[in-house]
Design a protein around this motif. Sequence first.
Motif, mmCIF file in Angstrom:
data_model
loop_
_atom_site.group_PDB
_atom_site.id
_atom_site.type_symbol
_atom_site.label_atom_id
_atom_site.label_comp_id
_atom_site.label_asym_id
_atom_site.label_seq_id
_atom_site.Cartn_x
_atom_site.Cartn_y
_atom_site.Cartn_z
ATOM 1 N N SER A 226 0.820 -1.215 0.000
ATOM 2 C CA SER A 226 0.000 0.000 0.000
ATOM 3 C C SER A 226 0.851 1.261 0.000
ATOM 4 O O SER A 226 0.527 2.252 -0.665
ATOM 5 C CB SER A 226 -0.948 0.005 1.203
ATOM 6 N N ILE A 227 1.964 1.243 0.748
ATOM 7 C CA ILE A 227 2.835 2.420 0.799
ATOM 8 C C ILE A 227 3.591 2.577 -0.520
ATOM 9 O O ILE A 227 3.741 3.690 -1.036
ATOM 10 C CB ILE A 227 3.804 2.331 1.990
ATOM 11 N N LYS A 228 4.064 1.474 -1.073
ATOM 12 C CA LYS A 228 4.776 1.552 -2.351
ATOM 13 C C LYS A 228 3.876 2.121 -3.446
ATOM 14 O O LYS A 228 4.324 2.899 -4.297
ATOM 15 C CB LYS A 228 5.282 0.163 -2.756
ATOM 16 N N GLU A 229 2.609 1.741 -3.436
ATOM 17 C CA GLU A 229 1.690 2.198 -4.478
ATOM 18 C C GLU A 229 1.436 3.699 -4.397
ATOM 19 O O GLU A 229 1.181 4.347 -5.413
ATOM 20 C CB GLU A 229 0.369 1.444 -4.375
ATOM 21 N N THR A 230 1.522 4.267 -3.208
ATOM 22 C CA THR A 230 1.203 5.693 -3.047
ATOM 23 C C THR A 230 2.433 6.593 -2.975
ATOM 24 O O THR A 230 2.307 7.811 -3.161
ATOM 25 C CB THR A 230 0.358 5.910 -1.779
ATOM 26 N N LEU A 231 3.607 6.042 -2.690
ATOM 27 C CA LEU A 231 4.818 6.873 -2.601
ATOM 28 C C LEU A 231 5.025 7.616 -3.916
ATOM 29 O O LEU A 231 5.121 7.009 -4.984
ATOM 30 C CB LEU A 231 6.039 6.012 -2.294
ATOM 31 N N ALA A 424 18.394 2.944 -7.587
ATOM 32 C CA ALA A 424 17.112 3.653 -7.680
ATOM 33 C C ALA A 424 15.982 2.829 -7.073
ATOM 34 O O ALA A 424 15.124 3.354 -6.347
ATOM 35 C CB ALA A 424 16.800 3.977 -9.139
ATOM 36 N N LEU A 425 15.980 1.530 -7.344
ATOM 37 C CA LEU A 425 14.912 0.665 -6.836
ATOM 38 C C LEU A 425 15.009 0.512 -5.316
ATOM 39 O O LEU A 425 14.001 0.616 -4.607
ATOM 40 C CB LEU A 425 14.982 -0.706 -7.505
ATOM 41 N N VAL A 426 16.211 0.266 -4.805
ATOM 42 C CA VAL A 426 16.367 0.059 -3.367
ATOM 43 C C VAL A 426 16.179 1.371 -2.605
ATOM 44 O O VAL A 426 15.630 1.379 -1.496
ATOM 45 C CB VAL A 426 17.731 -0.596 -3.056
ATOM 46 N N THR A 427 16.604 2.489 -3.181
ATOM 47 C CA THR A 427 16.355 3.787 -2.539
ATOM 48 C C THR A 427 14.855 4.040 -2.415
ATOM 49 O O THR A 427 14.369 4.532 -1.381
ATOM 50 C CB THR A 427 17.011 4.920 -3.343
ATOM 51 N N SER A 428 14.099 3.715 -3.451
ATOM 52 C CA SER A 428 12.644 3.894 -3.405
ATOM 53 C C SER A 428 12.030 3.009 -2.323
ATOM 54 O O SER A 428 11.149 3.450 -1.565
ATOM 55 C CB SER A 428 12.035 3.567 -4.774
ATOM 56 N N GLU A 429 12.499 1.761 -2.243
ATOM 57 C CA GLU A 429 11.984 0.865 -1.209
ATOM 58 C C GLU A 429 12.371 1.359 0.185
ATOM 59 O O GLU A 429 11.580 1.260 1.133
ATOM 60 C CB GLU A 429 12.506 -0.548 -1.443
ATOM 61 N N TYR A 433 9.947 2.228 3.320
ATOM 62 C CA TYR A 433 10.104 1.672 4.661
ATOM 63 C C TYR A 433 10.072 2.775 5.717
ATOM 64 O O TYR A 433 9.346 2.681 6.725
ATOM 65 C CB TYR A 433 11.412 0.894 4.768
ATOM 66 N N TYR A 434 10.847 3.839 5.487
ATOM 67 C CA TYR A 434 10.874 4.911 6.487
ATOM 68 C C TYR A 434 9.525 5.623 6.573
ATOM 69 O O TYR A 434 9.106 6.052 7.658
ATOM 70 C CB TYR A 434 12.014 5.880 6.191
ATOM 71 N N ILE A 439 8.750 8.492 9.210
ATOM 72 C CA ILE A 439 9.817 9.480 8.998
ATOM 73 C C ILE A 439 10.209 9.531 7.520
ATOM 74 O O ILE A 439 9.923 8.605 6.750
ATOM 75 C CB ILE A 439 11.068 9.189 9.866
ATOM 76 N N SER A 440 10.872 10.610 7.140
ATOM 77 C CA SER A 440 11.357 10.772 5.766
ATOM 78 C C SER A 440 12.800 10.298 5.659
ATOM 79 O O SER A 440 13.455 10.034 6.675
ATOM 80 C CB SER A 440 11.279 12.243 5.357
ATOM 81 N N LEU A 441 13.293 10.222 4.435
ATOM 82 C CA LEU A 441 14.703 9.878 4.241
ATOM 83 C C LEU A 441 15.608 10.938 4.850
ATOM 84 O O LEU A 441 16.689 10.620 5.361
ATOM 85 C CB LEU A 441 15.016 9.720 2.749
ATOM 86 N N PHE A 442 15.178 12.191 4.804
ATOM 87 C CA PHE A 442 15.980 13.259 5.417
ATOM 88 C C PHE A 442 16.051 13.057 6.927
ATOM 89 O O PHE A 442 17.109 13.231 7.544
ATOM 90 C CB PHE A 442 15.395 14.629 5.081
ATOM 91 N N ASP A 443 14.925 12.672 7.527
ATOM 92 C CA ASP A 443 14.922 12.375 8.964
ATOM 93 C C ASP A 443 15.852 11.205 9.279
ATOM 94 O O ASP A 443 16.565 11.221 10.298
ATOM 95 C CB ASP A 443 13.509 12.023 9.438
ATOM 96 N N ALA A 444 15.824 10.198 8.421
ATOM 97 C CA ALA A 444 16.667 9.022 8.639
ATOM 98 C C ALA A 444 18.148 9.391 8.598
ATOM 99 O O ALA A 444 18.954 8.878 9.397
ATOM 100 C CB ALA A 444 16.363 7.957 7.586
#
Length: 574
Positions: A226-231, A424-429, A433-434, A439-444
């Motif tokens: 569900s998160i992947k579909e909406t990101l 690109a694929l793993v960064t998107s995943e 996850y975050y 949280i966002s990637l910037f937060d991470a």
Amino acid sequence: MSEVLKRYEAWIKEASLPDYLKMELQSIVGNYKEIEDRFYQKIQFGTGGMRGLLGAGTNRINIYTIRLVAEGLALHIQNHGEIAMQKGVVIAYDTRHFSEQFALEIAKTIGKYGIRVYLFEESRPTPELSFAVRQLGAFAGVVVTASHNPAEYNGFKVYGEDGGQLPPAASDQIVRFMDSIENIFSIDIQDENTMIKNGFLHYILKEIDDAYQECLLTLSEIELHSIKETLSIIYTPLHGSGLMPVTTGLKRFGFHNVTVVPEQADSDPDFPTVSYPNPEERQAFELAIQLGHKKEAELLLATDPDADRLGVAVRKDDGNYELLTGNQLGALLLNYILLQKNLKNEIPGNGIVLKTIVTSELGRAIAEKFGVHTQDTLTGFKFISEKIEEYNSSGQFKFLFGYEESYGYLIGEFSRDKDAVQAALVTSEMAAYYKSIGISLFDALTNLYNEFGYYKESLKSITLEGKDGQDSIGQIMSGLRNHPPDSIGGIRIIALEDYKKRTRHEIHGESIPISLPEADVLKFFLEDDSWVCIRPSGTEPKCKLYFGVRKGSAEEAEAALRMLEKDLMERIVL
């Protein structure tokens, strides 16, 4: 008459010279400096292949210098016997001027020796070429590309049968064969149709695309449908070869809210929307950022023309986008991969992370937390791929992740060069996850700094073109090598690693041998854990200066970095 002018006269009188090259040479009649730059040397071929300006001359990329390297490669393969010739060569190309034509010229030069050639029907990324070499069991691979250089450049990169860039010994043999050819215009080529009829030329595409995409799927660590579909993701191939593999891969990973920057989707060799197609630079992201604001995208991705480098921008809480450095994205990816493997109890006891000597030390700290060893290599992803092959053969270590500060990452070893499609694929995943934990990637990234300290790095480049520039770069290196400073930025130097001498000299202490290969590189270690590294670029007319610090806050790290940069740049008098 000088040798330079003799070469110029030979070229301008050559009957086979295409009109566009002859007109180019006629336009510089009487301009000795321009003539010298084109003819003072043969364009250099090294362990990274060759890269340079397109145009007429021995020091330019054109059909004749392309054939020269292809001839050297063919003789190298022939020298390894019938089995190597049957295994053959895979050839790919990016979207640059003449790339497709040069790829066919290479095929026809090599094919006349009865060496099997696999040629991609369309432009495809460098990492897919690396994959294809391994998938087809070929003896070598070639990709026609100049990576992220401006539109007026092209190049020729060679790969070995392990899918990694060719090691020095093999490159040296190719150079020896090239040097044995006295007349560059005497190199014959085979007819394309004859090669196909005789079974020496095979066009490839879909079967390699499909196999590559299946391997990419193995990198997925989590579902989170569900998160992947909406990101919301914005992607730009910057007019290059990444469009099909990246968009296909994202869809197969479950990401459906992906928008491609329309102005940069076309394969245009002039790269009209950017100064030059380098995802390391903010200007390459301008259109992606504009579209990101319209779409309220959470993640922006950009690949260079041959899709081996990935740039990433992430949305912050204020709605603006932060461009991540190669070191930052590498640290995030490493932490995410090890975190997921740790949750599944899949980190092997002999796991290893590979990075270059100019890459941030934050990765080492992250790996250490998970009980994973870190090994440094010389700059250049070929050294990372060599280590992967070495450890696979010995069983000493299990490869988990490799990266370099210049936006290159490798997660799955089915490719053996930096792979922006994988990243690109793993960064998107990772972003999905975050997002799932709020949280966002910037937060991470901020969390990593809070845990391990504020690591900050920078790169300064001094561009010095032509023969005079080459001499100046040599003077910079010899000056620092023969008369090293006692301190940089007011911080005392405690050790110097000279990779040309292959020694580490502890100030007021002993000299220790360095196990890495010889290279014209100097690295200074300072008493506050900062470091500085200087080297000539292997692919561009530049001297590169790298700086790294670790402090308690972002402000302290920034101030320390600026001090190092200012001091060293002022010491270098050109």
